[in-house]
Scaffold this active site. Structure first.
Site, mmCIF file in Angstrom:
data_model
loop_
_atom_site.group_PDB
_atom_site.id
_atom_site.type_symbol
_atom_site.label_atom_id
_atom_site.label_comp_id
_atom_site.label_asym_id
_atom_site.label_seq_id
_atom_site.Cartn_x
_atom_site.Cartn_y
_atom_site.Cartn_z
ATOM 1 N N GLU A 107 -1.014 2.871 6.824
ATOM 2 C CA GLU A 107 -0.996 3.961 5.832
ATOM 3 C C GLU A 107 -1.597 5.231 6.421
ATOM 4 O OE1 GLU A 107 0.925 3.387 3.517
ATOM 5 O OE2 GLU A 107 0.930 1.201 3.731
ATOM 6 N N ALA B 39 0.847 -1.175 0.000
ATOM 7 C CA ALA B 39 0.000 0.000 0.000
ATOM 8 C C ALA B 39 0.888 1.232 0.000
ATOM 9 C CB ALA B 39 -0.880 0.005 1.243
ATOM 10 N N ASN C 76 -0.221 7.947 -0.158
ATOM 11 C CA ASN C 76 -0.447 9.242 -0.802
ATOM 12 C C ASN C 76 -1.494 10.019 -0.004
ATOM 13 O OD1 ASN C 76 0.982 8.080 -3.148
ATOM 14 N ND2 ASN C 76 -0.890 6.876 -3.290
HETATM 15 N N1 BES Z 1 5.466 3.864 2.023
HETATM 16 C C1 BES Z 1 5.237 2.469 1.941
HETATM 17 C C2 BES Z 1 5.121 1.957 0.542
HETATM 18 C C3 BES Z 1 6.423 1.852 -0.194
HETATM 19 C C4 BES Z 1 7.316 0.869 0.131
HETATM 20 C C5 BES Z 1 6.747 2.681 -1.222
HETATM 21 C C6 BES Z 1 8.500 0.754 -0.545
HETATM 22 C C7 BES Z 1 7.933 2.592 -1.900
HETATM 23 C C8 BES Z 1 8.818 1.602 -1.574
HETATM 24 C C9 BES Z 1 3.965 2.083 2.667
HETATM 25 O O1 BES Z 1 3.592 2.903 3.687
HETATM 26 C C10 BES Z 1 4.246 0.767 3.309
HETATM 27 O O2 BES Z 1 5.010 0.728 4.232
HETATM 28 N N2 BES Z 1 3.629 -0.269 2.810
HETATM 29 C C11 BES Z 1 3.896 -1.578 3.271
HETATM 30 C C12 BES Z 1 2.728 -2.190 3.946
HETATM 31 C C13 BES Z 1 2.747 -1.890 5.401
HETATM 32 C C14 BES Z 1 1.536 -2.367 6.097
HETATM 33 C C15 BES Z 1 3.953 -2.460 6.100
HETATM 34 C C16 BES Z 1 4.300 -2.378 2.071
HETATM 35 O O3 BES Z 1 3.908 -2.001 0.967
HETATM 36 O O4 BES Z 1 5.035 -3.321 2.260
HETATM 37 ZN ZN ZN Z 2 4.790 2.612 5.375
#
Ligand code: BES
Ligand code: ZN
Length: 947
Positions: free
Chosen positions: A377, A341, A344
């Site tokens: 998020e 996720a 944004n």
């Molecule tokens: N900001 C991240 C998404 C992201 C991760 C963007 C790596 C670019 C590179 C987001 O907030 C996030 O941490 N997503 C996790 C899920 C979360 C519940 C741990 C993910 O995508 O693994």
């Molecule tokens: Zn994150």
């Protein structure tokens, strides 16, 4: 092949209970996310020599050159600081039929130092013109540019040296709606009639806003954004803010949708989405309009997340004491999505499986993951969006805190999940699994080239940071911790911060020197193991505690790292209370716990709140066994103890026989997470036995049946009324283990459940579904495989699709595995975002491991192409899965050599991949080490077990 050593943690949205996948043969080192640059040096000497260990350590930790060649001399550069953007006006006109978009971006730039050149980021854009307006009202003046395609920097030549002033840059450009899941990209799905449809959405973090429009694409450059999208009239267009106007074009075929101005924010948080979308909506108590968007036909599955997210915004408003500043927040499920996720601001994007829930079909584990992802998020809207790290080195400032806050929210609002129990396995143990490797990295990690970025979104940045936050929260107390975070957020809102700023705020709130306490945890890699022994002194217990770095191979720490370790102590007469608190600062210290009777047990790390392991003297450990057996010791402590023991197995400091003894005293254990820790140790026993001989494997299986049989019989297969959410998971775990140990009645029962499900429609409980599929795939050959394939093809529910795929990847028959890989990779029947699941179960057999590795080697070029390069996290996960289950030195060398010699990789790729490769090689060697340390111990154990 020694089973999955899971170095790269599959992020949470991906995970299926790893226990249910591979557990029989896995030596789980757990969860290693992507990694960074590290050495691929030599390392060919025999495994055992300690000189070799030191050599390895020194080279690994100094990040020496790869494959004996000096690393290429590419000098990364950030944007110069002589100019900064204050406002962007971005107009994009995407065409979903041609997979392209036209763009016009006007950027208000403040020149801070006299210059004749301005630099911005842009990538994969056809720049048609760049113009300058130096004084408002002037006619735009066309400018010349040059482009550096390594740095993605467009240099704009100004007509003369401009003094500090405000100017406008106007860019006209064309871009591609690509299929690489980054930038402004397209997703593909089938509508209800089966015809192919597309939608377009964005993924800009970390450095992909530049694929959609020229910009100052570093987190420090905050600006406001006005977005306008021109799209076909029947489509929905979304962006961070609410729509302020919608105007049809003159021909009536398109419409121009204008959005309100965003707050000041970094470019990586800008987002758009365009497609045939439907939504459900609600309002928070504070009046924020919340919507969940999906492709047609799925909006009802958004109900759970919608309700939870509305509650979550209100809860964070209060907890952070800063109201969410935007009028709306959309959550949208995107069919093709590389991460789990993305936060944004105002338009949070999710992969479908991380957002959508079907109450009767989604497993409890998956539902709790959805809750965590949603809460994660939304926490970023404060931690990350409102206050942003100055540079990616401090990525943990947002990821570690969003990860911690997701548990705080779910713990407080969804008690049914017992989420803090899962924290221990999914975060704490996962973080330690990666951080125990020599090829780990500090939480505050030097980032030079953002090309290295994808691989630091790993269990250090997430799980270790999260656990370290929890440790600090317990140490300071929640109200003080909260007060410090509120100070930090208020002070740096709409601006940027570094780790030191957070420590200062927490110091202000607590009156303590938090920097001194915490810098060891965030600036050094690794974590300590405490060696404890005791003596009785009248009514006091005197503890001698010594710290050293915990390294999974049991070897020396070349750096002599020291930590400030918050120690809590509990005792047998009051197991749930914290009897004493100390702060260990030196290498070795004595602590006196007053009022402890002789013979009473003493345990460190009460509630397993600290990010460290404890190794007790035999005497101290033995004293605790009865209260583990009777469950008088609290569950968080039981887990911590057993998990520490299981980790110490690989260091050679605890033997498998000792572990089995503790496991045997846990026969009455009733908690899923504790069984999980026991089960993990058992999988190590099986993995080693399998390498020894058929005979040994058979005996080990018998031992496991003996240990699990009674619990299995008591639990049965069916849900009983009044059970908590953990019971069904426990049932699945225990029965799956019995099946893997070859317990025929259990295997038959699972197969019967599957047959009844297919033939009579008898539902399989979602929490035991993966276990069932797994047994079918492992025990029924082509017949079961075909049925699972058919199920995958016909189900419309993603979790089932995924589980069927993981199960099929565990088939012991090579032709079937070949069929599966061809289906998934070559025929592209599996979305690229999900293809790593095909690797997931392969570690459960020698054949599978070998096949997966060979497949990866033969198709590396296609993988690189498909996932968009070596820095793609999807690519890196496949790489790790392809190798990490091997268990001997020959394979370690083979793995390493392959990347050194592979013609499809550039030197830069090798540099990008050095850490993932280094970690995988280390994991393979750990597997080998475990086996060698335990060969004779296992033989003796099995002989003595009267099987
Ligand atoms: N900001 C991240 C998404 C992201 C991760 C963007 C790596 C670019 C590179 C987001 O907030 C996030 O941490 N997503 C996790 C899920 C979360 C519940 C741990 C993910 O995508 O693994
Ligand atoms: Zn994150």
């Amino acid at each position: 092949m020694l089973g999955r050593l899971a170095i790269r943690q599959i992020p949470r949205y991906y995970t299926v209970s790893s226990r249910l996948i591979n557990n029989s043969h896995q030596l789980s080192l757990r969860n290693v996310p992507a990694i960074r640059r590290l050495a691929l040096v030599g390392l060919r000497r025999p495994f055992h020599s300690s000189a070799n260990l030191l050599h390895r350590t020194a080279s690994a930790e100094h990040g020496m050159a790869t494959c004996g060649n000096p690393a290429p001399a590419f000098k990364f550069e950030r944007l110069p600081t002589n100019a900064e953007p204050t406002h962007y006006d971005v107009r994009l006109s995407p065409c979903l039929n041609q997979f392209s978009f036209e763009g016009l971006a006007t950027v208000d730039v403040t020149i801070k130092e006299a210059t004749d050149v301005l630099k911005v980021h842009a990538q994969s854009l056809l720049i048609q013109s760049v113009s300058l307006v130096a004084n408002s009202g002037d006619a735009p003046k066309k400018l010349d540019t040059t482009y550096d395609d390594k740095l993605n920097i467009l240099s704009i030549k100004l007509p003369s040296v401009l003094q500090p002033q405000r100017v406008q840059l106007i860019f006209k450009f064309i871009g591609e709606l690509n299929d690489k899941m980054r930038g402004f990209y397209r997703s593909q799905y089938k509508d209800k009639d089966g015809s192919e449809k597309f939608l377009a959405s964005t993924q800009f973090e970390s450095t992909y806003a530049r694929l959609a429009f020229p910009c100052f694409d570093e987190p420090i450059y905050k600006a406001t954004f006005d977005v306008t999208l021109e799209v076909d009239s029947h489509l929905t267009a979304l962006s961070n803010m609410n729509v302020i106007s919608e105007t049809p074009t003159t021909d009536g075929k398109r419409k121009v949708v204008k959005f309100a101005t965003t707050p000041k924010m970094s470019s990586y948080l800008v987002a758009f989405a365009v497609g045939e979308l439907e939504y459900i909506s609600t309002k928070t108590n504070s009046g924020v309009e919340m919507r969940v968007y999906t492709v047609p036909g799925k909006k009802e599955q958004g109900q759970y997340s919608l309700d939870l997210s509305a509650k979550c915004i209100d809860w964070y408003n209060e907890w952070f004491d800063i109201p969410y500043p935007l009028p709306k927040c959309d959550l949208i499920a995107i069919p093709d999505f590389s991460m789990g996720a993305m936060e944004n601001w105002g338009l949070v994007t999710y992969r479908e499986i991380a957002l959508l829930v079907d109450p009767g079909v989604t497993s409890t584990r998956q539902k709790s993951r959805v809750a965590l992802v949603v809460a994660h998020e939304l926490a970023h809207l404060w931690f990350g969006n409102l206050v942003t790290m100055k540079w990616w080195t401090d990525l943990w400032l947002k990821e570690g805190f969003a990860s911690f806050m997701e548990y705080m929210f779910v713990g407080a609002n969804c008690p049914e999940f017992k989420i803090w129990l899962h924290f221990l396995n999914d975060e704490l143990a996962s973080g330690m699994g990666l951080d125990g490797l020599r090829n780990s990295h500090p939480i505050e990690v030097e980032i030079d080239n953002p090309n290295e970025l994808d691989e630091i979104y790993d269990s250090i940045t997430y799980a270790k940071s999260n656990s370290v936050n929890r440790m600090l929260c317990y140490y300071l107390s929640e109200p003080v911790f909260q007060k410090g975070l509120r100070i930090y957020l208020k002070k740096f809102q709409y601006s940027n911060a570094v780790t030191q700023d957070l420590w200062s705020a927490l110091s202000e709130a607590s009156g303590q020197n938090v920097n001194e306490l915490m810098s060891g945890w965030t600036q050094q890699m690794g974590f300590p193991v405490l060696n404890v022994s005791q003596r009785q002194d009248g009514n006091n217990r005197v503890l001698t505690v010594e710290q050293r770095r915990f390294i999974s191979d049991g070897g020396e720490d070349p750096k002599n790292s020291l930590w400030q370790v918050p120690i809590t102590v509990s005792v047998g007469s009051a197991p749930s209370d914290v009897k004493a608190r100390f702060l260990l600062k030196e290498k070795q210290q004595e602590f006196v716990v007053e009022g402890v009777a002789p013979g009473e047990w003493v345990k460190l790390n009460s509630g397993t709140t600290g990010f460290y392991r404890v190794e007790y003297s035999d005497e101290m450990l033995t004293a605790m066994l009865p209260d583990i057996a009777s469950r008088k010791m609290p569950v968080l402590d039981r887990f911590g103890l057993i998990n520490d023991l299981s980790a110490l197995l690989n260091t050679g400091r605890v033997s498998i026989a000792q572990f089995v003894q503790v496991a045997a005293s846990s026969a009455n254990e009733d908690e899923y997470v504790v069984w999980g820790a026991i089960d993990e140790g058992m999988s190590k026993l099986l993995a080693c036995s399998r390498e020894m001989s058929e005979e040994t494997l058979k005996s080990a299986k018998q031992l496991i049946v003996k240990m699990f049989e009674k619990t299995g019989a008591e639990l049965g297969f069916a849900e009983q009324s009044g059970e908590d959410s953990q019971k069904m998971m426990l049932r699945a775990l225990v029965q799956a283990r019995l099946a893997r140990a070859g317990h025929q009645p259990t295997i038959d029962k699972f197969n019967q459940m599957f047959t009844d499900f297919l033939e009579k429609g008898t539902p399989i409980h979602p929490d035991i579904r993966l276990a069932t599929f797994g047994v079918v795939a492992r025990s029924t050959g082509k017949e079961g495989f075909d049925k699972l394939m058919n199920l995958r093809e016909t189900t419309t529910f993603q979790e089932i699709e995924r589980q069927a795929m993981i199960a099929m990847s565990q088939t012991p028959e090579q032709p079937l595995l070949a069929q599966l890989f061809e289906y998934g990779f070559e025929k592209n029947k599996v979305r690229p975002q999900d293809q790593l699941y095909l690797f997931l179960g392969t570690g459960s057999t020698h054949m599978g491991q070998q096949y997966a590795w060979q497949y990866f080697c033969e198709h590396i070029k296609e993988f690189l192409e498909k996932y968009g390069g070596a820095n793609s996290s999807l690519f890196q996960r496949c790489l790790k899965f392809a190798g990490e289950s091997f268990g001997n030195e020959k394979r370690a060398v083979e793995f390493q050599d392959f990347f050194c010699n592979c013609k499809d990789l550039t030197d830069t790729d090798r540099q990008t991949l050095a850490r993932p490769i280094g970690q995988t090689v280390e994991a393979i060697r750990l597997n080998a080490r475990l086996l060698e340390a335990n060969r004779s111990i296992i033989e003796n154990l099995l002989k003595q077990s009267n099987l």
